[in-house]
Design an enzyme around this catalytic site. Structure first.
Site, short mmCIF file in Angstrom:
data_model
loop_
_atom_site.label_atom_id
_atom_site.label_comp_id
_atom_site.label_asym_id
_atom_site.label_seq_id
_atom_site.Cartn_x
_atom_site.Cartn_y
_atom_site.Cartn_z
N ASP A 16 4.60 -120.70 21.91
CA ASP A 16 5.63 -120.47 22.92
C ASP A 16 5.46 -119.10 23.55
O ASP A 16 5.04 -118.15 22.88
CB ASP A 16 7.02 -120.59 22.25
CG ASP A 16 8.12 -120.86 23.26
OD1 ASP A 16 7.82 -121.01 24.47
OD2 ASP A 16 9.29 -120.91 22.86
N ASN A 64 8.62 -131.68 28.13
CA ASN A 64 7.88 -130.85 29.09
C ASN A 64 7.63 -131.55 30.44
O ASN A 64 7.24 -130.90 31.41
CB ASN A 64 6.53 -130.39 28.50
CG ASN A 64 6.67 -129.30 27.45
OD1 ASN A 64 5.84 -129.18 26.55
ND2 ASN A 64 7.72 -128.50 27.53
C1 FPP Z 1 4.66 -122.83 25.77
O1 FPP Z 1 4.83 -121.74 26.63
C2 FPP Z 1 3.35 -123.47 25.96
C3 FPP Z 1 3.13 -124.76 26.36
C4 FPP Z 1 4.23 -125.69 26.66
C5 FPP Z 1 1.78 -125.26 26.58
C6 FPP Z 1 0.81 -124.88 25.51
C7 FPP Z 1 -0.50 -125.49 25.78
C8 FPP Z 1 -1.67 -124.84 25.66
C9 FPP Z 1 -1.81 -123.42 25.27
C10 FPP Z 1 -2.92 -125.62 25.92
C11 FPP Z 1 -3.50 -126.19 24.65
C12 FPP Z 1 -4.76 -126.83 24.99
C13 FPP Z 1 -5.53 -127.57 24.16
C14 FPP Z 1 -6.81 -128.14 24.63
C15 FPP Z 1 -5.14 -127.83 22.80
P1 FPP Z 1 5.95 -121.82 27.75
O2 FPP Z 1 5.32 -122.25 29.01
O3 FPP Z 1 7.09 -122.66 27.28
O4 FPP Z 1 6.37 -120.30 27.83
P2 FPP Z 1 7.79 -119.72 28.27
O5 FPP Z 1 8.79 -120.20 27.27
O6 FPP Z 1 7.57 -118.24 28.20
O7 FPP Z 1 8.07 -120.21 29.65
#
Ligand code: FPP
Length: 231
Positions: A16, A64
């Site tokens: 996160d 999401n």
């Molecule tokens: C959370 O940060 C992250 C996600 C919802 C996406 C995570 C996915 C990856 C890092 C890609 C993984 C890839 C592979 C191939 C396994 P957020 O966007 O919710 O952050 P925020 O809360 O600060 O907005």
């Protein structure tokens, strides 16, 4: 801290803070996800080095889908690229890749890449990396119950049946669940499987969560006393 006393068999991570990381630097949210993939790579590497058997990561929740289309499309593109780029290294490191979730809603190209990587790496015997994609804990419990009812009409479901019908049936329950970015909640993730899991929360945003941060979490875990409801 090279030799850790008690290592978890299964570490799970709610990654996160990608968006906030990007915002702090005045960048697009997708830049945060891109940098987050570097953290995924670092964590897999450490699991391989320490011979941790299972690493699971929450990459996309059923909730999401509520994000802007451009971000969702961008995430799929990043995942396709990462899978293509990393397969060779995963094979070299004896890593088995398993992607779990409701994959039916994903695009053709991503599904093909997932199939390819899973098939190629299926006989690898080192670390198993499980990517939870279009997944949620409630979805998993409901699909398990529905499948059980269909296959066992008239029978009552036991806790063991639930274990066996969850999409994670092949994976032991997580010993350690890490969540980055300061949020302290489970967000509909592995609800059944986390019954006795140790939780570790850190303020560090996911793109900054690299090997040294991961080691801190493993060290904290090694000092936990797990009693499973006993004294
Ligand atoms: C959370 O940060 C992250 C996600 C919802 C996406 C995570 C996915 C990856 C890092 C890609 C993984 C890839 C592979 C191939 C396994 P957020 O966007 O919710 O952050 P925020 O809360 O600060 O907005």
């Amino acid at each position: 801290m090279e030799q850790m006393s008690t290592l978890p068999t299964h570490v799970s991570i709610i990654m996160d803070g990608n968006g906030r990381w990007a915002k702090r630097l005045g960048k697009d949210r997708l830049e945060g996800h891109k940098e987050g993939i570097e953290s995924v790579r670092a964590c897999i590497e450490l699991c391989v080095e320490l011979k941790i058997k299972y690493l699971s990561i929450f990459a996309f929740s059923t909730e999401n889908w509520g994000r802007p289309t451009a971000e969702i499309e961008g995430l799929w593109a990043l995942m396709i690229k990462a899978l293509r780029a990393e397969l060779k290294t995963m094979m070299k490191n004896n890593v088995r890749l398993v992607i779990l979730g409701d994959l039916s809603q994903l695009g053709e190209e991503l599904r093909a890449e997932i199939d390819h990587c899973m098939t190629e790496s299926k006989n690898n015997t080192g670390t198993t990396v499980i990517v939870l994609l279009n997944y949620s804990g409630k979805w998993d419990i409901v699909q398990a119950a529905n499948r059980f009812i269909k296959e066992n009409p008239g029978k009552e479901m036991t806790a063991e049946d639930v274990d066996n019908y969850l999409i994670t049936a092949q994976v032991p329950d997580p010993d350690l669940l890490i969540r980055t970015s300061g949020e302290q909640r489970i967000s509909n993730y592995m609800l059944w499987q986390c019954a006795y899991t140790e939780f570790y929360f850190t303020e560090t945003l996911w793109p900054d969560f690299r090997k040294s941060e991961f080691r801190l979490a493993l060290d904290a875990f090694s000092h936990r006393e797990r009693r499973y409801g006993k004294v």
